[in-house]
Motif scaffolding. Structure first.
Motif, PDB file in Angstrom:
ATOM      1  N   ARG A 145      10.858 -17.759   4.356  1.00  0.00           N
ATOM      2  CA  ARG A 145      10.819 -16.621   5.269  1.00  0.00           C
ATOM      3  C   ARG A 145      10.539 -15.328   4.514  1.00  0.00           C
ATOM      4  O   ARG A 145       9.761 -14.482   4.970  1.00  0.00           O
ATOM      5  CB  ARG A 145      12.139 -16.510   6.029  1.00  0.00           C
ATOM      6  N   THR A 146      11.149 -15.157   3.348  1.00  0.00           N
ATOM      7  CA  THR A 146      10.942 -13.928   2.579  1.00  0.00           C
ATOM      8  C   THR A 146       9.533 -13.864   1.995  1.00  0.00           C
ATOM      9  O   THR A 146       8.923 -12.796   1.942  1.00  0.00           O
ATOM     10  CB  THR A 146      11.987 -13.816   1.457  1.00  0.00           C
ATOM     11  N   ILE A 147       9.005 -15.004   1.562  1.00  0.00           N
ATOM     12  CA  ILE A 147       7.631 -15.031   1.054  1.00  0.00           C
ATOM     13  C   ILE A 147       6.668 -14.522   2.114  1.00  0.00           C
ATOM     14  O   ILE A 147       5.760 -13.732   1.836  1.00  0.00           O
ATOM     15  CB  ILE A 147       7.240 -16.456   0.613  1.00  0.00           C
ATOM     16  N   VAL A 148       6.885 -14.954   3.359  1.00  0.00           N
ATOM     17  CA  VAL A 148       5.995 -14.551   4.445  1.00  0.00           C
ATOM     18  C   VAL A 148       6.280 -13.128   4.899  1.00  0.00           C
ATOM     19  O   VAL A 148       5.369 -12.302   5.040  1.00  0.00           O
ATOM     20  CB  VAL A 148       6.121 -15.530   5.640  1.00  0.00           C
ATOM     21  N   SER A 149       7.551 -12.791   5.114  1.00  0.00           N
ATOM     22  CA  SER A 149       7.896 -11.492   5.697  1.00  0.00           C
ATOM     23  C   SER A 149       7.571 -10.327   4.771  1.00  0.00           C
ATOM     24  O   SER A 149       7.304  -9.215   5.240  1.00  0.00           O
ATOM     25  CB  SER A 149       9.382 -11.452   6.064  1.00  0.00           C
ATOM     26  N   ARG A 150       7.576 -10.540   3.469  1.00  0.00           N
ATOM     27  CA  ARG A 150       7.257  -9.462   2.532  1.00  0.00           C
ATOM     28  C   ARG A 150       5.750  -9.219   2.426  1.00  0.00           C
ATOM     29  O   ARG A 150       5.315  -8.407   1.611  1.00  0.00           O
ATOM     30  CB  ARG A 150       7.827  -9.791   1.149  1.00  0.00           C
ATOM     31  N   SER A 151       4.975  -9.930   3.237  1.00  0.00           N
ATOM     32  CA  SER A 151       3.524  -9.741   3.209  1.00  0.00           C
ATOM     33  C   SER A 151       3.083  -8.573   4.086  1.00  0.00           C
ATOM     34  O   SER A 151       1.889  -8.290   4.170  1.00  0.00           O
ATOM     35  CB  SER A 151       2.816 -11.030   3.661  1.00  0.00           C
ATOM     36  N   TRP A 152       4.014  -7.929   4.758  1.00  0.00           N
ATOM     37  CA  TRP A 152       3.708  -6.727   5.541  1.00  0.00           C
ATOM     38  C   TRP A 152       4.925  -5.804   5.511  1.00  0.00           C
ATOM     39  O   TRP A 152       6.014  -6.204   5.115  1.00  0.00           O
ATOM     40  CB  TRP A 152       3.328  -7.080   6.978  1.00  0.00           C
ATOM     41  N   GLY A 169       3.369   5.943   4.347  1.00  0.00           N
ATOM     42  CA  GLY A 169       2.917   5.651   2.991  1.00  0.00           C
ATOM     43  C   GLY A 169       2.937   4.168   2.694  1.00  0.00           C
ATOM     44  O   GLY A 169       2.070   3.656   1.984  1.00  0.00           O
ATOM     45  N   ALA A 170       3.929   3.473   3.241  1.00  0.00           N
ATOM     46  CA  ALA A 170       4.008   2.027   3.037  1.00  0.00           C
ATOM     47  C   ALA A 170       2.848   1.329   3.733  1.00  0.00           C
ATOM     48  O   ALA A 170       2.282   0.367   3.204  1.00  0.00           O
ATOM     49  CB  ALA A 170       5.338   1.497   3.559  1.00  0.00           C
ATOM     50  N   THR A 171       2.474   1.806   4.919  1.00  0.00           N
ATOM     51  CA  THR A 171       1.335   1.232   5.639  1.00  0.00           C
ATOM     52  C   THR A 171       0.040   1.486   4.880  1.00  0.00           C
ATOM     53  O   THR A 171      -0.811   0.597   4.760  1.00  0.00           O
ATOM     54  CB  THR A 171       1.233   1.829   7.051  1.00  0.00           C
ATOM     55  N   PHE A 172      -0.109   2.693   4.335  1.00  0.00           N
ATOM     56  CA  PHE A 172      -1.279   3.015   3.526  1.00  0.00           C
ATOM     57  C   PHE A 172      -1.384   2.066   2.339  1.00  0.00           C
ATOM     58  O   PHE A 172      -2.447   1.512   2.046  1.00  0.00           O
ATOM     59  CB  PHE A 172      -1.186   4.457   3.039  1.00  0.00           C
ATOM     60  N   HIS A 173      -0.272   1.872   1.646  1.00  0.00           N
ATOM     61  CA  HIS A 173      -0.242   0.992   0.481  1.00  0.00           C
ATOM     62  C   HIS A 173      -0.568  -0.445   0.875  1.00  0.00           C
ATOM     63  O   HIS A 173      -1.278  -1.154   0.148  1.00  0.00           O
ATOM     64  CB  HIS A 173       1.131   1.059  -0.173  1.00  0.00           C
ATOM     65  N   LEU A 174      -0.061  -0.870   2.023  1.00  0.00           N
ATOM     66  CA  LEU A 174      -0.306  -2.235   2.492  1.00  0.00           C
ATOM     67  C   LEU A 174      -1.785  -2.459   2.788  1.00  0.00           C
ATOM     68  O   LEU A 174      -2.379  -3.447   2.329  1.00  0.00           O
ATOM     69  CB  LEU A 174       0.525  -2.497   3.750  1.00  0.00           C
ATOM     70  N   VAL A 175      -2.392  -1.543   3.541  1.00  0.00           N
ATOM     71  CA  VAL A 175      -3.800  -1.688   3.914  1.00  0.00           C
ATOM     72  C   VAL A 175      -4.698  -1.629   2.683  1.00  0.00           C
ATOM     73  O   VAL A 175      -5.588  -2.474   2.490  1.00  0.00           O
ATOM     74  CB  VAL A 175      -4.208  -0.607   4.936  1.00  0.00           C
ATOM     75  N   ALA A 176      -4.473  -0.627   1.826  1.00  0.00           N
ATOM     76  CA  ALA A 176      -5.283  -0.507   0.616  1.00  0.00           C
ATOM     77  C   ALA A 176      -5.093  -1.715  -0.293  1.00  0.00           C
ATOM     78  O   ALA A 176      -6.049  -2.197  -0.919  1.00  0.00           O
ATOM     79  CB  ALA A 176      -4.925   0.772  -0.132  1.00  0.00           C
ATOM     80  N   GLY A 177      -3.862  -2.218  -0.350  1.00  0.00           N
ATOM     81  CA  GLY A 177      -3.594  -3.401  -1.177  1.00  0.00           C
ATOM     82  C   GLY A 177      -4.335  -4.622  -0.693  1.00  0.00           C
ATOM     83  O   GLY A 177      -4.906  -5.371  -1.502  1.00  0.00           O
ATOM     84  N   TYR A 178      -4.349  -4.843   0.612  1.00  0.00           N
ATOM     85  CA  TYR A 178      -5.078  -5.998   1.146  1.00  0.00           C
ATOM     86  C   TYR A 178      -6.581  -5.820   0.966  1.00  0.00           C
ATOM     87  O   TYR A 178      -7.304  -6.796   0.693  1.00  0.00           O
ATOM     88  CB  TYR A 178      -4.734  -6.211   2.618  1.00  0.00           C
ATOM     89  N   MET A 179      -7.087  -4.609   1.123  1.00  0.00           N
ATOM     90  CA  MET A 179      -8.512  -4.364   0.884  1.00  0.00           C
ATOM     91  C   MET A 179      -8.888  -4.776  -0.534  1.00  0.00           C
ATOM     92  O   MET A 179      -9.883  -5.488  -0.752  1.00  0.00           O
ATOM     93  CB  MET A 179      -8.826  -2.875   1.091  1.00  0.00           C
ATOM     94  N   PHE A 180      -8.086  -4.330  -1.492  1.00  0.00           N
ATOM     95  CA  PHE A 180      -8.388  -4.628  -2.894  1.00  0.00           C
ATOM     96  C   PHE A 180      -8.233  -6.110  -3.205  1.00  0.00           C
ATOM     97  O   PHE A 180      -9.137  -6.730  -3.782  1.00  0.00           O
ATOM     98  CB  PHE A 180      -7.470  -3.806  -3.803  1.00  0.00           C
TER      99      PHE A 180
END
Length: 217
Positions: free
Chosen positions: A55-62, A70-81
């Motif tokens: 559950r933690t492996i999956v839930s920490r993916s967003w 700022g967390a959303t920005f980091h998440l989107v940019a991270g997935y782009m990269f």
């Protein structure tokens, strides 16, 4: 020394050395994690550790609800990269050919050129956005180290020289790309880039440990 001799050295002995450092370094780091002393958990388990790990492996993916923009920005940019880089490394036509000829002896279909271009744009944009936030955000600046900046620079140079090497017009461009990739491979096991291998282990350990205590991580 002639260009052909330098290229032969870079694609031969230096490639083998970088590969050995990368593989042995990664194995060494992982063994240190799995063989590290840990205190036995003798308390009765309240929940399934395996379920908590998954559950933690999956839930920490967003980002969790309530986190800042700022967390959303980091998440989107991270997935782009990361998605862009994943496609470039494993599915770009030159890399697929290299994997077949130099590593595995077999390969898989490469992505069309337009997918390669899109992936490269995503990877470059994501990396630059992440680095700019790290360099400009007051808190990120405080918690960042030279290791974070060095990793970003090496990855950027490896991607940039890779795109230039696609021109196939000069051996010097292929030489430059190989050298930057090999430097990145040598640096990788001793840097924070190891999170590519350890993030699943870290999430699983945290999730399992908290679940046994009845805490949702």
């Amino acid at each position: 020394m002639r260009m052909a001799s330098v290229l032969e050295f870079v694609e031969g002995p230096l490639w083998l050395f970088a590969s050995a450092v990368f593989v042995l370094g990664v194995v060494w780091r992982l063994l240190r994690i799995f063989l590290a002393d840990s205190r036995a958990d003798i308390a009765p388990s309240r929940r399934s550790g395996a379920f908590g790990a998954l559950r933690t492996i999956v839930s920490r993916s967003w980002s969790a609800p309530g986190f800042s923009k700022g967390a959303t920005f980091h998440l989107v940019a991270g997935y782009m990269f990361h998605i862009g880089l994943f496609v470039l490394v494993l599915f770009a036509a030159p890399h697929v050919e290299f994997i077949e000829q130099r590593l595995l002896g077999f390969a898989w279909p490469a992505v069309p050129h337009w997918v390669f271009i899109l992936s490269a744009e995503l990877a470059f944009a994501g990396l630059l956005l992440l680095w700019l936030r790290r360099a400009l955000h007051p808190v990120m600046k405080q918690i960042s180290t030279w290791d974070d900046h060095a990793a970003a620079i090496l990855i950027f140079l490896a991607m940039l020289t890779g795109c230039l090497a696609l021109l196939r017009s000069h051996d010097s461009l292929r030489l430059l790309h190989m050298v930057t990739v090999e430097l990145l491979m040598i640096y990788f096991p001793f840097s924070r880039l190891m999170h590519a291998f350890t993030f699943v282990i870290s999430r699983a350990y945290t999730g399992a440990s908290m679940a046994r205590r009845g805490v949702q991580a």
